[in-house]
Each structure stands twice: as C-alpha cells, then as structure tokens.
Design a protein around this motif. Sequence first.
Motif, PDB file in Angstrom:
ATOM      1  N   CYS A 164       0.829  -1.208   0.000  1.00 50.31           N
ATOM      2  CA  CYS A 164       0.000   0.000   0.000  1.00 50.31           C
ATOM      3  C   CYS A 164       0.864   1.258   0.000  1.00 50.31           C
ATOM      4  CB  CYS A 164      -0.923  -0.020   1.215  1.00 50.31           C
ATOM      5  SG  CYS A 164      -2.090   1.367   1.281  1.00 50.31           S
ATOM      6  N   ILE A 165       1.846   1.304   0.890  1.00 50.42           N
ATOM      7  CA  ILE A 165       2.729   2.471   0.986  1.00 50.42           C
ATOM      8  C   ILE A 165       3.509   2.662  -0.313  1.00 50.42           C
ATOM      9  CG2 ILE A 165       4.765   3.402   2.160  1.00 50.42           C
ATOM     10  CD1 ILE A 165       3.726   2.012   4.724  1.00 50.42           C
ATOM     11  N   ILE A 166       4.014   1.554  -0.864  1.00 46.04           N
ATOM     12  CA  ILE A 166       4.789   1.636  -2.112  1.00 46.04           C
ATOM     13  C   ILE A 166       3.927   2.186  -3.244  1.00 46.04           C
ATOM     14  CG2 ILE A 166       5.888   0.237  -3.917  1.00 46.04           C
ATOM     15  CD1 ILE A 166       6.934  -1.581  -1.621  1.00 46.04           C
ATOM     16  N   GLN A 167       2.702   1.689  -3.359  1.00 46.23           N
ATOM     17  CA  GLN A 167       1.844   2.123  -4.464  1.00 46.23           C
ATOM     18  C   GLN A 167       1.469   3.593  -4.342  1.00 46.23           C
ATOM     19  OE1 GLN A 167      -0.420  -1.569  -6.397  1.00 46.23           O
ATOM     20  NE2 GLN A 167      -1.238  -1.115  -4.388  1.00 46.23           N
ATOM     21  N   PHE A 168       1.143   4.041  -3.145  1.00 49.14           N
ATOM     22  CA  PHE A 168       0.848   5.464  -2.949  1.00 49.14           C
ATOM     23  C   PHE A 168       2.080   6.306  -3.259  1.00 49.14           C
ATOM     24  CE2 PHE A 168      -3.068   4.402  -0.667  1.00 49.14           C
ATOM     25  CZ  PHE A 168      -3.871   5.491  -0.958  1.00 49.14           C
ATOM     26  N   ALA A 169       3.250   5.864  -2.779  1.00 47.41           N
ATOM     27  CA  ALA A 169       4.485   6.634  -2.966  1.00 47.41           C
ATOM     28  C   ALA A 169       4.870   6.720  -4.431  1.00 47.41           C
ATOM     29  CB  ALA A 169       5.615   6.017  -2.143  1.00 47.41           C
ATOM     30  N   VAL A 170       4.810   5.589  -5.133  1.00 48.33           N
ATOM     31  CA  VAL A 170       5.157   5.578  -6.559  1.00 48.33           C
ATOM     32  C   VAL A 170       4.174   6.424  -7.355  1.00 48.33           C
ATOM     33  CG1 VAL A 170       5.334   4.124  -8.618  1.00 48.33           C
ATOM     34  CG2 VAL A 170       6.348   3.365  -6.469  1.00 48.33           C
ATOM     35  N   GLY A 171       2.891   6.332  -7.015  1.00 46.81           N
ATOM     36  CA  GLY A 171       1.893   7.148  -7.689  1.00 46.81           C
ATOM     37  C   GLY A 171       2.159   8.631  -7.527  1.00 46.81           C
ATOM     38  N   ARG A 172       2.466   9.045  -6.318  1.00 40.03           N
ATOM     39  CA  ARG A 172       2.763  10.465  -6.079  1.00 40.03           C
ATOM     40  C   ARG A 172       4.057  10.883  -6.780  1.00 40.03           C
ATOM     41  NH1 ARG A 172      -0.489  12.781  -2.128  1.00 40.03           N
ATOM     42  NH2 ARG A 172       0.992  14.487  -1.856  1.00 40.03           N
ATOM     43  N   PHE A 173       5.027   9.970  -6.850  1.00 36.24           N
ATOM     44  CA  PHE A 173       6.276  10.261  -7.561  1.00 36.24           C
ATOM     45  C   PHE A 173       5.992  10.502  -9.046  1.00 36.24           C
ATOM     46  CE2 PHE A 173       9.968   8.755 -10.007  1.00 36.24           C
ATOM     47  CZ  PHE A 173      10.925   9.641  -9.542  1.00 36.24           C
ATOM     48  N   ILE A 174       5.164   9.644  -9.637  1.00 35.64           N
ATOM     49  CA  ILE A 174       4.775   9.839 -11.042  1.00 35.64           C
ATOM     50  C   ILE A 174       4.050  11.172 -11.198  1.00 35.64           C
ATOM     51  CG2 ILE A 174       3.276   8.989 -12.909  1.00 35.64           C
ATOM     52  CD1 ILE A 174       3.730   6.145 -11.708  1.00 35.64           C
ATOM     53  N   VAL A 182      -1.579  14.336  -6.125  1.00 38.56           N
ATOM     54  CA  VAL A 182      -2.769  13.810  -5.440  1.00 38.56           C
ATOM     55  C   VAL A 182      -3.461  12.768  -6.308  1.00 38.56           C
ATOM     56  CG1 VAL A 182      -5.091  14.379  -4.639  1.00 38.56           C
ATOM     57  CG2 VAL A 182      -3.174  15.832  -3.996  1.00 38.56           C
ATOM     58  N   GLU A 183      -3.745  13.142  -7.544  1.00 39.84           N
ATOM     59  CA  GLU A 183      -4.499  12.262  -8.442  1.00 39.84           C
ATOM     60  C   GLU A 183      -3.756  10.952  -8.710  1.00 39.84           C
ATOM     61  OE1 GLU A 183      -5.643  16.519  -9.546  1.00 39.84           O
ATOM     62  OE2 GLU A 183      -3.880  15.422  -8.865  1.00 39.84           O
ATOM     63  N   ALA A 184      -2.469  11.046  -9.064  1.00 43.21           N
ATOM     64  CA  ALA A 184      -1.704   9.844  -9.403  1.00 43.21           C
ATOM     65  C   ALA A 184      -1.497   8.956  -8.174  1.00 43.21           C
ATOM     66  CB  ALA A 184      -0.363  10.232 -10.016  1.00 43.21           C
ATOM     67  N   GLY A 185      -1.306   9.569  -7.010  1.00 41.80           N
ATOM     68  CA  GLY A 185      -1.151   8.800  -5.770  1.00 41.80           C
ATOM     69  C   GLY A 185      -2.402   8.002  -5.454  1.00 41.80           C
ATOM     70  N   GLN A 186      -3.561   8.647  -5.547  1.00 41.26           N
ATOM     71  CA  GLN A 186      -4.819   7.940  -5.284  1.00 41.26           C
ATOM     72  C   GLN A 186      -5.080   6.888  -6.354  1.00 41.26           C
ATOM     73  OE1 GLN A 186      -4.919   9.789  -1.989  1.00 41.26           O
ATOM     74  NE2 GLN A 186      -6.614   8.443  -2.455  1.00 41.26           N
ATOM     75  N   ALA A 187      -4.727   7.195  -7.601  1.00 42.51           N
ATOM     76  CA  ALA A 187      -4.999   6.274  -8.708  1.00 42.51           C
ATOM     77  C   ALA A 187      -4.269   4.953  -8.541  1.00 42.51           C
ATOM     78  CB  ALA A 187      -4.618   6.927 -10.033  1.00 42.51           C
ATOM     79  N   LEU A 188      -3.007   5.013  -8.122  1.00 44.73           N
ATOM     80  CA  LEU A 188      -2.215   3.785  -7.987  1.00 44.73           C
ATOM     81  C   LEU A 188      -2.380   3.151  -6.610  1.00 44.73           C
ATOM     82  CD1 LEU A 188      -0.304   1.974  -9.573  1.00 44.73           C
ATOM     83  CD2 LEU A 188       1.619   3.299  -8.673  1.00 44.73           C
ATOM     84  N   GLY A 189      -2.650   3.964  -5.589  1.00 44.12           N
ATOM     85  CA  GLY A 189      -2.687   3.448  -4.223  1.00 44.12           C
ATOM     86  C   GLY A 189      -4.051   3.045  -3.716  1.00 44.12           C
ATOM     87  N   GLN A 190      -5.098   3.781  -4.078  1.00 40.94           N
ATOM     88  CA  GLN A 190      -6.425   3.484  -3.540  1.00 40.94           C
ATOM     89  C   GLN A 190      -7.131   2.472  -4.432  1.00 40.94           C
ATOM     90  OE1 GLN A 190      -8.770   6.861  -2.414  1.00 40.94           O
ATOM     91  NE2 GLN A 190     -10.561   5.631  -1.907  1.00 40.94           N
ATOM     92  N   LYS A 191      -7.333   1.282  -3.901  1.00 39.89           N
ATOM     93  CA  LYS A 191      -7.849   0.169  -4.689  1.00 39.89           C
ATOM     94  C   LYS A 191      -9.307  -0.145  -4.355  1.00 39.89           C
ATOM     95  CE  LYS A 191      -3.961  -0.837  -6.813  1.00 39.89           C
ATOM     96  NZ  LYS A 191      -3.831  -0.757  -8.276  1.00 39.89           N
ATOM     97  N   ASN A 192      -9.964  -0.731  -5.340  1.00 40.94           N
ATOM     98  CA  ASN A 192     -11.319  -1.230  -5.142  1.00 40.94           C
ATOM     99  C   ASN A 192     -11.209  -2.552  -4.383  1.00 40.94           C
ATOM    100  OD1 ASN A 192     -13.905  -2.287  -5.304  1.00 40.94           O
ATOM    101  ND2 ASN A 192     -14.235  -1.603  -7.408  1.00 40.94           N
ATOM    102  N   THR A 193     -11.132  -2.455  -3.062  1.00 39.19           N
ATOM    103  CA  THR A 193     -10.862  -3.635  -2.245  1.00 39.19           C
ATOM    104  C   THR A 193     -12.043  -4.603  -2.221  1.00 39.19           C
ATOM    105  OG1 THR A 193     -11.440  -2.237  -0.348  1.00 39.19           O
ATOM    106  CG2 THR A 193      -9.109  -2.610  -0.749  1.00 39.19           C
ATOM    107  N   ALA A 194     -13.262  -4.091  -2.338  1.00 40.09           N
ATOM    108  CA  ALA A 194     -14.424  -4.986  -2.397  1.00 40.09           C
ATOM    109  C   ALA A 194     -14.317  -5.881  -3.633  1.00 40.09           C
ATOM    110  CB  ALA A 194     -15.711  -4.178  -2.428  1.00 40.09           C
ATOM    111  N   PHE A 195     -13.900  -5.292  -4.748  1.00 42.37           N
ATOM    112  CA  PHE A 195     -13.695  -6.058  -5.981  1.00 42.37           C
ATOM    113  C   PHE A 195     -12.542  -7.038  -5.807  1.00 42.37           C
ATOM    114  CE2 PHE A 195     -11.599  -6.667 -10.064  1.00 42.37           C
ATOM    115  CZ  PHE A 195     -12.665  -7.013 -10.896  1.00 42.37           C
ATOM    116  N   ALA A 196     -11.465  -6.592  -5.151  1.00 43.77           N
ATOM    117  CA  ALA A 196     -10.296  -7.462  -4.941  1.00 43.77           C
ATOM    118  C   ALA A 196     -10.664  -8.673  -4.090  1.00 43.77           C
ATOM    119  CB  ALA A 196      -9.173  -6.664  -4.282  1.00 43.77           C
ATOM    120  N   ILE A 197     -11.470  -8.455  -3.057  1.00 42.53           N
ATOM    121  CA  ILE A 197     -11.921  -9.570  -2.213  1.00 42.53           C
ATOM    122  C   ILE A 197     -12.754 -10.541  -3.041  1.00 42.53           C
ATOM    123  CG2 ILE A 197     -13.445 -10.174  -0.285  1.00 42.53           C
ATOM    124  CD1 ILE A 197     -12.526  -7.508   1.035  1.00 42.53           C
ATOM    125  N   TRP A 198     -13.599  -9.999  -3.904  1.00 38.97           N
ATOM    126  CA  TRP A 198     -14.453 -10.840  -4.748  1.00 38.97           C
ATOM    127  C   TRP A 198     -13.627 -11.708  -5.695  1.00 38.97           C
ATOM    128  CZ3 TRP A 198     -15.322  -9.947 -10.205  1.00 38.97           C
ATOM    129  CH2 TRP A 198     -16.218 -10.857 -10.758  1.00 38.97           C
TER     130      TRP A 198
END
Length: 324
Positions: free
Chosen positions: A249-259, A267-283
């Motif tokens: 999670c930390i890596i994805q947010f960090a890499v997104g913000r770096f991009i 803000v946008e790139a950090g959320q895009a790579l880091g914030q996941k649809n976890t309900a879908f992932a569980i499914w």
Amino acid sequence: MEKKQVIRFLKDWTLPVAMVTGTLVYLLFAYTPALSSAADFFDPVMAAIFPVFMFGILFVTFCKVDFHKMRPVGWHLWVGVFQLLFVAIAVGLVLGYDMQGRSLVLMEALLTCIIAPCAAAAAVVTTKLGGSLEEMTTYTFMSNMLTALLIPVCFPMIDKAADITFMAAFMKILREVCIVLLVPLALAYVVKHFMKGLHRRIVSVKDLSYYLWAISLMIVTGTTVRNICHAQTSVWFLLSIALLGMMVCIIQFAVGRFIGHYFNRTVEAGQALGQKNTAFAIWIAYTYLNPLSSVGPGCYILWQNIINSVEIWMERKKVEKLKG
C-alpha cells in the motif's frame, strides 16, 4: 464547547471513526450471545444495503463532473504502466520460485491488492484533497478495463486450479464495471443536463458523497473483520499478510505520487495507484484464487484509509493555515 470539539473530531477523522465503529459493531454482535439472532438478521440486510450506498456515492460524485473535461492525460499512461510492472513482478516471483502452499497464498493476497482497479471512491478523496475529479473519473474507467484484461491472463498462470477463460472473465468483469460505474455516471449526466433543480440540490449538500462513503466503509470494515476472524489459519500468517499488504500500500501510494509530481498531479496519481477497489479485490480472490488470499485486500482497506485520513487531515491543516 465540548460538543463542538466532538463534531470537529468526527469531521477530521471520519474514516478512522467509521472503521473503528464497523469493527466494534461486528465484535459486539458476534460475541454477545443475546444478539446472535439480530446478527443473523442484519447480515443479509447489510449485504443488500452496501451496493445501494456505493451507487449513491458515485451518483453524487458524478453529479459534480464536468463531462467535457473527461479525457486521457499523461499521468494516466504512466500509472497504468507501473501497475503492469508491479503485476509482472508479482507473477514473475510466483513462477520463478515455483511458489506453493502458504507462500503462494501470500503472493496471491498481494497480487489482488496490485491488480485490483482504482477504487471508484478515489474520486471522492481526490475531491477532498483539491484534485481533479474529471481526471480521476477518467482513470477509474481505464483502470477497470486494464484489470479486466490482466486477470484472465495472470490468474491461470499462478494458480492452475483457477477455472477461468479469458473471454468469460473479461465479460464478467466488464458487466460489473457497467453496473458499478456506467449506470451512476449515465444517471448523473441525465440529472445534470435535464433535471437542473434536482442537480442543484444534490451538489449543494457539502461532502455528501464523502459521508455516504464513510457509512459504506463502516459496513465493509465489519465484513472484513468477520472474514479475518473466520480465516482458517494462524494469527502469525494473518499478520504476515497484513504487514506485507501495508508495505504494498505504501509503495503504491508513494510511486503514484512520484509519477504525479512530473505532471503536477501528485494527489491524483497517488490515489490512482494506491487506492484500490478492495471490495472487488476480495471478490476476485474468493472467485478465482485461494479464498484465504482475500485477507490481503481486506487488510488493505485499513492501510489505504489510514493514508487517506492522514492526507485529508494534512490538507485541512494547510487550508486552515492559509486562511489564518
């Protein structure tokens, strides 16, 4: 004064409060014998209510979208490229080391946290942080399409038991995308352009989608705690999944913000790579992989929303400092 402080605290830490409340409510109903019948009654009710809340969140959010500004931009490409890279690394580790047993379950748990699409609710957080709602909405659709292509390719490679064909999985995921994203977007478009009075009333309610999301987060957290409590494995293995999920999670947010800093869109790139649809992932974990791997995205809910809460708190402090 105390009442104002409580209200201020709830506004500042809405997401952690929602997660703690969801956890406590589940534990109360699960471990209080007198409430067991009530728990059995509310379980299907919560399962039915959750999609309604998600639909409402997205509908209210999309009502604020300027549809003329929805178009691909530079950071979309690079966030997608790095998601592909992370997925390739995870699949490569599984194949390269011929992982089996618990190590395979661990990697499947992490892979679901990587391959999952950007959360539809990421647009809600991005708006709270002063980012572009239109760019996030556009990327959410692109991310879902990328995931729909990746899952049928990757899952049979890492789990031979995954009963999945490319076209069947692609169409199934595409149908989910249409229901979850396209329907509220189309309805928001109709309301915005043909029902202007209703549209004004909806957008006039400040942070409506944010608080709806907090309620849905409370429901998801309770469900996640239940799944973790019922997981048939050791506490140490669950902790391993949780801690590795936190690192991802930390890596994805960090890499997104770096991009994003190359495009003035941290803000946008950090959320895009880091914030996941976890309900879908569980499914997808339950449907195609070892069900125990669903603990990974279940824990990811906690980590991404702690990061979201800190980001929102820092943004609020920055705004207050500018006003002061």
